[in-house]
Design a protein around this motif. Structure first.
Motif, PDB file in Angstrom:
ATOM      1  N   ILE A 192      21.125  -2.383  -8.183  1.00 19.97           N
ATOM      2  CA  ILE A 192      19.791  -1.789  -8.263  1.00 19.97           C
ATOM      3  C   ILE A 192      19.547  -0.740  -7.183  1.00 19.97           C
ATOM      4  O   ILE A 192      18.930   0.292  -7.434  1.00 19.97           O
ATOM      5  CB  ILE A 192      18.697  -2.886  -8.236  1.00 19.97           C
ATOM      6  N   SER A 193      20.037  -0.994  -5.968  1.00 22.28           N
ATOM      7  CA  SER A 193      19.811  -0.001  -4.909  1.00 22.28           C
ATOM      8  C   SER A 193      20.682   1.240  -5.114  1.00 22.28           C
ATOM      9  O   SER A 193      20.266   2.362  -4.792  1.00 22.28           O
ATOM     10  CB  SER A 193      20.072  -0.616  -3.532  1.00 22.28           C
ATOM     11  N   LEU A 194      21.883   1.064  -5.655  1.00 24.24           N
ATOM     12  CA  LEU A 194      22.755   2.204  -5.932  1.00 24.24           C
ATOM     13  C   LEU A 194      22.114   3.160  -6.931  1.00 24.24           C
ATOM     14  O   LEU A 194      22.212   4.379  -6.802  1.00 24.24           O
ATOM     15  CB  LEU A 194      24.099   1.721  -6.479  1.00 24.24           C
ATOM     16  N   ARG A 195      21.433   2.590  -7.926  1.00 26.14           N
ATOM     17  CA  ARG A 195      20.884   3.392  -9.015  1.00 26.14           C
ATOM     18  C   ARG A 195      19.407   3.733  -8.832  1.00 26.14           C
ATOM     19  O   ARG A 195      18.803   4.400  -9.685  1.00 26.14           O
ATOM     20  CB  ARG A 195      21.093   2.650 -10.335  1.00 26.14           C
ATOM     21  N   ALA A 196      18.816   3.270  -7.738  1.00 18.32           N
ATOM     22  CA  ALA A 196      17.430   3.631  -7.450  1.00 18.32           C
ATOM     23  C   ALA A 196      17.325   5.142  -7.292  1.00 18.32           C
ATOM     24  O   ALA A 196      18.283   5.803  -6.887  1.00 18.32           O
ATOM     25  CB  ALA A 196      16.972   2.935  -6.169  1.00 18.32           C
ATOM     26  N   ILE A 197      16.155   5.694  -7.605  1.00 19.57           N
ATOM     27  CA  ILE A 197      16.003   7.142  -7.513  1.00 19.57           C
ATOM     28  C   ILE A 197      15.101   7.538  -6.339  1.00 19.57           C
ATOM     29  O   ILE A 197      14.205   6.791  -5.943  1.00 19.57           O
ATOM     30  CB  ILE A 197      15.463   7.750  -8.822  1.00 19.57           C
ATOM     31  N   ASP A 198      15.364   8.726  -5.808  1.00 18.57           N
ATOM     32  CA  ASP A 198      14.561   9.238  -4.697  1.00 18.57           C
ATOM     33  C   ASP A 198      13.481  10.177  -5.228  1.00 18.57           C
ATOM     34  O   ASP A 198      13.257  10.270  -6.449  1.00 18.57           O
ATOM     35  CB  ASP A 198      15.453   9.928  -3.653  1.00 18.57           C
ATOM     36  N   GLN A 199      12.817  10.880  -4.335  1.00 22.85           N
ATOM     37  CA  GLN A 199      11.710  11.753  -4.741  1.00 22.85           C
ATOM     38  C   GLN A 199      12.145  12.922  -5.609  1.00 22.85           C
ATOM     39  O   GLN A 199      11.320  13.547  -6.285  1.00 22.85           O
ATOM     40  CB  GLN A 199      10.967  12.292  -3.506  1.00 22.85           C
ATOM     41  N   ASN A 200      13.439  13.207  -5.619  1.00 24.98           N
ATOM     42  CA  ASN A 200      13.976  14.285  -6.459  1.00 24.98           C
ATOM     43  C   ASN A 200      14.554  13.775  -7.773  1.00 24.98           C
ATOM     44  O   ASN A 200      15.100  14.556  -8.561  1.00 24.98           O
ATOM     45  CB  ASN A 200      15.054  15.051  -5.690  1.00 24.98           C
ATOM     46  N   GLY A 201      14.465  12.471  -7.982  1.00 22.35           N
ATOM     47  CA  GLY A 201      15.019  11.886  -9.194  1.00 22.35           C
ATOM     48  C   GLY A 201      16.511  11.656  -9.117  1.00 22.35           C
ATOM     49  O   GLY A 201      17.145  11.319 -10.120  1.00 22.35           O
ATOM     50  N   LYS A 202      17.086  11.815  -7.920  1.00 24.51           N
ATOM     51  CA  LYS A 202      18.526  11.601  -7.734  1.00 24.51           C
ATOM     52  C   LYS A 202      18.795  10.158  -7.315  1.00 24.51           C
ATOM     53  O   LYS A 202      17.955   9.516  -6.682  1.00 24.51           O
ATOM     54  CB  LYS A 202      19.070  12.566  -6.679  1.00 24.51           C
ATOM     55  N   MET A 207      24.470   0.939  -1.330  1.00 19.33           N
ATOM     56  CA  MET A 207      24.255  -0.494  -1.505  1.00 19.33           C
ATOM     57  C   MET A 207      23.473  -1.012  -0.310  1.00 19.33           C
ATOM     58  O   MET A 207      23.984  -1.061   0.802  1.00 19.33           O
ATOM     59  CB  MET A 207      25.592  -1.235  -1.634  1.00 19.33           C
ATOM     60  N   ASP A 208      22.223  -1.374  -0.532  1.00 21.68           N
ATOM     61  CA  ASP A 208      21.402  -1.886   0.556  1.00 21.68           C
ATOM     62  C   ASP A 208      21.905  -3.255   1.007  1.00 21.68           C
ATOM     63  O   ASP A 208      22.332  -4.063   0.166  1.00 21.68           O
ATOM     64  CB  ASP A 208      19.945  -2.012   0.118  1.00 21.68           C
ATOM     65  N   PRO A 209      21.864  -3.543   2.309  1.00 20.33           N
ATOM     66  CA  PRO A 209      22.297  -4.853   2.810  1.00 20.33           C
ATOM     67  C   PRO A 209      21.572  -6.006   2.145  1.00 20.33           C
ATOM     68  O   PRO A 209      22.155  -7.074   1.928  1.00 20.33           O
ATOM     69  CB  PRO A 209      21.961  -4.780   4.306  1.00 20.33           C
ATOM     70  N   GLY A 210      20.301  -5.795   1.809  1.00 20.11           N
ATOM     71  CA  GLY A 210      19.535  -6.852   1.150  1.00 20.11           C
ATOM     72  C   GLY A 210      20.166  -7.283  -0.160  1.00 20.11           C
ATOM     73  O   GLY A 210      20.244  -8.472  -0.465  1.00 20.11           O
ATOM     74  N   ARG A 257       1.449  -7.501   9.144  1.00 22.00           N
ATOM     75  CA  ARG A 257       2.143  -7.142  10.383  1.00 22.00           C
ATOM     76  C   ARG A 257       3.654  -7.154  10.176  1.00 22.00           C
ATOM     77  O   ARG A 257       4.372  -6.286  10.650  1.00 22.00           O
ATOM     78  CB  ARG A 257       1.761  -8.122  11.508  1.00 22.00           C
ATOM     79  N   ILE A 258       4.115  -8.152   9.429  1.00 19.65           N
ATOM     80  CA  ILE A 258       5.562  -8.284   9.173  1.00 19.65           C
ATOM     81  C   ILE A 258       6.091  -7.139   8.326  1.00 19.65           C
ATOM     82  O   ILE A 258       7.133  -6.547   8.609  1.00 19.65           O
ATOM     83  CB  ILE A 258       5.868  -9.637   8.496  1.00 19.65           C
ATOM     84  N   VAL A 259       5.369  -6.839   7.224  1.00 21.61           N
ATOM     85  CA  VAL A 259       5.896  -5.898   6.227  1.00 21.61           C
ATOM     86  C   VAL A 259       6.068  -4.489   6.786  1.00 21.61           C
ATOM     87  O   VAL A 259       6.899  -3.708   6.303  1.00 21.61           O
ATOM     88  CB  VAL A 259       4.996  -5.888   4.968  1.00 21.61           C
ATOM     89  N   THR A 260       5.303  -4.143   7.821  1.00 22.93           N
ATOM     90  CA  THR A 260       5.457  -2.810   8.412  1.00 22.93           C
ATOM     91  C   THR A 260       6.620  -2.735   9.408  1.00 22.93           C
ATOM     92  O   THR A 260       6.998  -1.651   9.832  1.00 22.93           O
ATOM     93  CB  THR A 260       4.162  -2.399   9.149  1.00 22.93           C
ATOM     94  N   LYS A 261       7.172  -3.903   9.753  1.00 27.20           N
ATOM     95  CA  LYS A 261       8.269  -3.934  10.711  1.00 27.20           C
ATOM     96  C   LYS A 261       9.634  -4.141  10.065  1.00 27.20           C
ATOM     97  O   LYS A 261      10.660  -3.857  10.656  1.00 27.20           O
ATOM     98  CB  LYS A 261       8.031  -5.054  11.724  1.00 27.20           C
ATOM     99  N   ILE A 262       9.635  -4.641   8.828  1.00 24.22           N
ATOM    100  CA  ILE A 262      10.898  -4.915   8.139  1.00 24.22           C
ATOM    101  C   ILE A 262      11.553  -3.611   7.705  1.00 24.22           C
ATOM    102  O   ILE A 262      10.888  -2.729   7.146  1.00 24.22           O
ATOM    103  CB  ILE A 262      10.674  -5.804   6.896  1.00 24.22           C
ATOM    104  N   LYS A 263      12.828  -3.495   7.945  1.00 27.63           N
ATOM    105  CA  LYS A 263      13.573  -2.336   7.467  1.00 27.63           C
ATOM    106  C   LYS A 263      13.638  -2.421   5.939  1.00 27.63           C
ATOM    107  O   LYS A 263      14.163  -3.391   5.390  1.00 27.63           O
ATOM    108  CB  LYS A 263      14.982  -2.313   8.057  1.00 27.63           C
ATOM    109  N   PRO A 264      13.117  -1.452   5.204  1.00 28.92           N
ATOM    110  CA  PRO A 264      12.976  -1.562   3.753  1.00 28.92           C
ATOM    111  C   PRO A 264      14.257  -1.316   2.970  1.00 28.92           C
ATOM    112  O   PRO A 264      14.345  -0.438   2.133  1.00 28.92           O
ATOM    113  CB  PRO A 264      11.941  -0.469   3.447  1.00 28.92           C
ATOM    114  N   THR A 265      15.309  -2.083   3.274  1.00 29.29           N
ATOM    115  CA  THR A 265      16.562  -1.959   2.523  1.00 29.29           C
ATOM    116  C   THR A 265      17.074  -3.323   2.146  1.00 29.29           C
ATOM    117  O   THR A 265      16.519  -4.320   2.549  1.00 29.29           O
ATOM    118  CB  THR A 265      17.636  -1.244   3.358  1.00 29.29           C
TER     119      THR A 265
END
Length: 265
Positions: A192-202, A207-210, A257-265
């Motif tokens: 899912i992270s490999l195929r996720a798209i960015d702001q340009n649709g790319k 592969m996110d560690p999560g 408080r937690i959600v703003t500190k977690i690395k979002p990957t």
């Protein structure tokens, strides 16, 4: 417990990840499968694996981002094979971009794939289920369907929409003996992270560690199918990340408080 042996089951997003494992496990049970994805080549490989266990497995590749294609494919399948006993809306796409950088066209694309395709497919199979007086509908959401998370604005929005639609559907379909289950996977070992798209649709292409360290797709599918059979309204599947759902509900100030500190990957 319910058995899907010799029952007609349709799974979208079946070419990899959770969808592939759902198809394989239901094939082992002897279900009659219809599997779909936008990746025709990989879908064909999954179909070959499924045919080692079940006598019936048909492939229908199509693009969930095209409402016309979604509806036409659904109508073709219904007209060809009749009532679907179990529909698992599982296809989708994730996102890796900030709200401020994401054009509305990307928001709409993600919503079309992750939400509206589910609505179209469900509404197409529903009349047959109502006429038969039985059926199962499942929708793959995410723990992002319970709370917002950095870089996932459109994805989280679509998953929140799934909750509203399918919870309403469950209440309305109870008199018709149609069960509705929403699955909320956490971090699962998929692409899912490999195929996720960015702001340009790319494609994100990483592969996110999560995901890499998450629960196996095979175990996720096992728990998912079990929840459907038990007619559970919802099921949370994952590891420790699932606790975030309960932290938000019980301790919202701590959650924010937690959600703003977690690395979002």
């Amino acid at each position: 417990m319910i058995s899907f042996k010799n029952r007609l089951v349709w799974i979208t997003g079946a070419s990899s990840g959770i969808g592939k494992e759902l198809a394989l496990q239901l094939a082992e049970e002897g279900a009659h499968l219809i599997i779909s994805s936008n990746d025709a080549q990989e879908l064909s490989h999954v179909a070959d694996e499924c045919r080692e266990f079940t006598s019936f497995c048909q492939e229908y590749p199509f693009d969930l981002s095209s409402p016309v294609e979604v509806k036409n494919t659904a109508e073709t399948i219904i007209n060809t094979y009749g009532q679907i006993y179990l529909l698992i809306n599982n296809g989708g796409i994730s996102q890796r971009s900030l709200v401020k950088d994401t054009p509305v066209e990307i928001d709409r694309k993600i919503m079309e794939i992750d939400y509206f395709s589910y609505v179209i497919l469900t509404k197409t199979v529903l009349p047959g289920m109502i006429e038969a007086g039985e059926g199962f509908i499942a929708a793959t959401s995410s723990i992002s369907g319970k709370f917002g998370f950095p870089l996932r604005s459109s994805y989280a929005a679509a998953k929140h929409a799934i909750q509203g639609f399918f919870e309403t559907l469950r209440a309305e379909m109870k008199p018709h003996n149609i069960s509705v289950t929403i699955a909320y996977p956490g971090r699962i070992q998929t692409n899912i992270s490999l195929r996720a798209i960015d702001q340009n649709g790319k494609e994100h292409g990483k592969m996110d560690p999560g995901q890499q360290n998450g629960l196996s797709a095979k175990e996720c599918a096992r728990q998912y199918i079990k929840a459907i059979k038990k007619r559970k309204p919802e099921v949370f599947i994952g590891k420790s990340e699932i606790f975030m759902v309960h932290i938000k509900r019980l301790f919202p100030s701590i959650f924010f408080r937690i959600v703003t500190k977690i690395k979002p990957t």
